[in-house]
Design a protein around this motif. Structure first.
Motif, PDB file in Angstrom:
ATOM      1  N   UNK A  24      46.489  57.485  10.033  1.00 23.66           N
ATOM      2  CA  UNK A  24      47.993  57.782  10.535  1.00 23.66           C
ATOM      3  C   UNK A  24      48.533  58.068   8.721  1.00 23.66           C
ATOM      4  N   UNK A  25      47.860  56.855   8.095  1.00 23.52           N
ATOM      5  CA  UNK A  25      48.191  56.750   6.694  1.00 23.52           C
ATOM      6  C   UNK A  25      47.730  57.544   5.612  1.00 23.52           C
ATOM      7  N   UNK A  26      48.458  57.136   4.091  1.00 26.67           N
ATOM      8  CA  UNK A  26      48.313  58.659   2.996  1.00 26.67           C
ATOM      9  C   UNK A  26      47.223  57.850   2.433  1.00 26.67           C
ATOM     10  N   UNK A  27      47.670  56.443   2.093  1.00 25.00           N
ATOM     11  CA  UNK A  27      46.961  55.191   1.295  1.00 25.00           C
ATOM     12  C   UNK A  27      46.489  54.307   2.243  1.00 25.00           C
ATOM     13  N   UNK A  28      45.594  53.596   1.475  1.00 27.70           N
ATOM     14  CA  UNK A  28      44.367  52.037   1.819  1.00 27.70           C
ATOM     15  C   UNK A  28      45.952  51.370   1.975  1.00 27.70           C
ATOM     16  N   UNK A  29      46.116  49.813   2.313  1.00 26.68           N
ATOM     17  CA  UNK A  29      46.397  49.385   2.498  1.00 26.68           C
ATOM     18  C   UNK A  29      45.510  47.789   1.873  1.00 26.68           C
ATOM     19  N   UNK A  30      45.632  47.430   0.332  1.00 22.74           N
ATOM     20  CA  UNK A  30      44.769  47.015  -0.059  1.00 22.74           C
ATOM     21  C   UNK A  30      45.169  45.485  -0.406  1.00 22.74           C
ATOM     22  N   UNK A  31      44.215  44.369  -0.589  1.00 24.48           N
ATOM     23  CA  UNK A  31      45.226  43.607  -0.078  1.00 24.48           C
ATOM     24  C   UNK A  31      43.770  42.572  -1.308  1.00 24.48           C
ATOM     25  N   UNK A  32      44.326  41.465  -2.563  1.00 22.56           N
ATOM     26  CA  UNK A  32      43.215  41.262  -3.570  1.00 22.56           C
ATOM     27  C   UNK A  32      43.805  39.976  -2.932  1.00 22.56           C
ATOM     28  N   UNK A  33      42.292  38.853  -2.830  1.00 23.83           N
ATOM     29  CA  UNK A  33      42.303  37.320  -2.678  1.00 23.83           C
ATOM     30  C   UNK A  33      41.702  36.616  -4.144  1.00 23.83           C
TER      31      UNK A  33
END
Length: 65
Positions: A24-33
Motif C-alpha cells: 500500500x506504500x508508494x515509497x519504502x520506509x528506510x532506517x539507517x543505524x
C-alpha cells in the motif's frame, strides 16, 4: 578489536540500512543505524566465523573525523 571473551572480535561502526515497503506504500520506509557485531570462530564442525551478537544503535552514526 578484541571482544570481551577470548578468541572473539568486535567490529564497530558498521552502517546498516533496512528498507521495507508494504504494497500500500508508494515509497519504502528506510532506517539507517550503526551496528556493532561480535564475531567468533565457527564451531569445529563448520568453517569460517559467525556473528554471535549484534547491537544496533538507531539514530547514531560514526564519522571519520
Amino acid at each position: 578489536m578484541d571482544g570481551h571473551d577470548p578468541d572473539t572480535w568486535r567490529i564497530e561502526g558498521v552502517l546498516a540500512t533496512l528498507s521495507a515497503k508494504l504494497e500500500s506504500m508508494t515509497e519504502p520506509h528506510v532506517v539507517t543505524a550503526s551496528a556493532t557485531y561480535y564475531v567468533r570462530e565457527a564451531p569445529a564442525t563448520e568453517s569460517g566465523y559467525e556473528i554471535y551478537r549484534e547491537v544496533t544503535f538507531e539514530g547514531v552514526t560514526f564519522t571519520d573525523e
